[in-house]
Design a protein around this motif. Structure first.
Motif, short mmCIF file in Angstrom:
data_model
loop_
_atom_site.label_atom_id
_atom_site.label_comp_id
_atom_site.label_asym_id
_atom_site.label_seq_id
_atom_site.Cartn_x
_atom_site.Cartn_y
_atom_site.Cartn_z
N PRO A 1 -6.53 -4.91 -1.12
CA PRO A 1 -5.51 -4.10 -0.47
C PRO A 1 -4.89 -3.04 -1.38
CG PRO A 1 -4.61 -6.23 -1.05
CD PRO A 1 -6.08 -6.27 -1.37
N PHE A 2 -5.16 -3.10 -2.66
CA PHE A 2 -4.51 -2.19 -3.60
C PHE A 2 -5.39 -1.02 -3.98
CE2 PHE A 2 -2.61 -6.38 -4.50
CZ PHE A 2 -1.32 -6.10 -4.07
N TYR B 1 -0.78 1.09 -5.36
CA TYR B 1 -0.13 1.09 -4.05
C TYR B 1 -1.02 0.48 -2.98
CZ TYR B 1 -2.85 5.35 -3.17
OH TYR B 1 -3.86 6.26 -3.01
N ARG B 2 -0.41 0.19 -1.85
CA ARG B 2 -1.12 -0.31 -0.66
C ARG B 2 -0.96 0.71 0.45
NH1 ARG B 2 1.59 -4.44 1.60
NH2 ARG B 2 3.28 -4.33 0.11
N GLU B 3 -2.02 0.89 1.20
CA GLU B 3 -1.95 1.70 2.42
C GLU B 3 -2.20 0.78 3.59
OE1 GLU B 3 -3.44 6.16 1.26
OE2 GLU B 3 -4.91 4.76 2.03
N ASP B 4 -1.32 0.79 4.55
CA ASP B 4 -1.48 -0.05 5.74
C ASP B 4 -1.70 0.82 6.96
OD1 ASP B 4 -0.90 -2.37 4.19
OD2 ASP B 4 1.23 -1.90 4.36
N GLN C 1 -10.58 1.59 -5.80
CA GLN C 1 -10.12 0.40 -5.10
C GLN C 1 -10.98 -0.73 -5.61
OE1 GLN C 1 -10.02 0.90 -0.90
NE2 GLN C 1 -8.63 -0.80 -0.59
N GLU D 1 3.40 -0.43 -5.41
CA GLU D 1 3.56 -1.73 -6.05
C GLU D 1 4.08 -1.59 -7.48
OE1 GLU D 1 3.22 -4.69 -4.58
OE2 GLU D 1 2.71 -3.69 -2.70
#
Length: 157
Positions: free
Chosen positions: A57-58, A154-157, A47, A126
């Protein structure tokens, strides 16, 4: 977590499943596998720091997909199908993947199975880039392994 996304992408691509059915496995092939088949694993994750000093965020994760067969050309055909399914795959809010993870909390349903979870994680892909490929042969099993490496952002929320 991204491994589940990759299994979903490959398992829901008709070109891939026409060649291998549902034979998509994490890490290793099962004993006495039906071929052709695919294995996959995460080969490293990072990250990057943001300019503001906070976690960006990615997530950037290398992923290796191995396509197995007793026939070199068949393994190559599977690799090409996987490449086309994965390359430049992008999600959006409509195609995010939602995972509910472990423990007490609320009830959710996956494939008709009811389970409980205490945390939900949304993964939004993404982009996916092809990083490289290699061809291998295993003398002891007589199997061809045609490998392709991806960088999944990718993003993890």
């Amino acid at each position: 977590m991204i491994e589940l996304v990759v299994q979903f992408i490959l398992g829901n691509n008709s070109t891939v499943t026409d060649l291998i059915g549902d034979r998509i496995y994490p890490l290793t092939l099962p004993q006495g596998p039906t071929l052709p088949a695919v294995t996959f694993f995460g080969a490293g994750q990072r990250q990057r720091d943001s300019a503001m000093g906070e976690d960006a965020p990615f997530v950037y994760e290398r992923l290796q997909v191995s396509c197995w067969s007793t026939n070199y050309f068949e393994a190559g055909q599977v690799r090409e199908a996987c490449r086309r399914a994965m390359r430049r795959y992008m999600g959006d809010t409509e195609t995010s993947f939602i995972f509910a993870l472990g423990g007490d909390g609320f009830v959710f349903e996956i494939d008709g199975e009811v389970a409980e979870a205490n945390r939900v994680t949304t993964v939004t892909v993404e982009d996916i880039y092809v990083e490289g490929a290699a061809d291998l042969f295993e003398d002891d099993t007589g199997l061809y392994q045609r490998v392709i490496d991806f960088l999944v952002i990718y993003r993890e929320d």
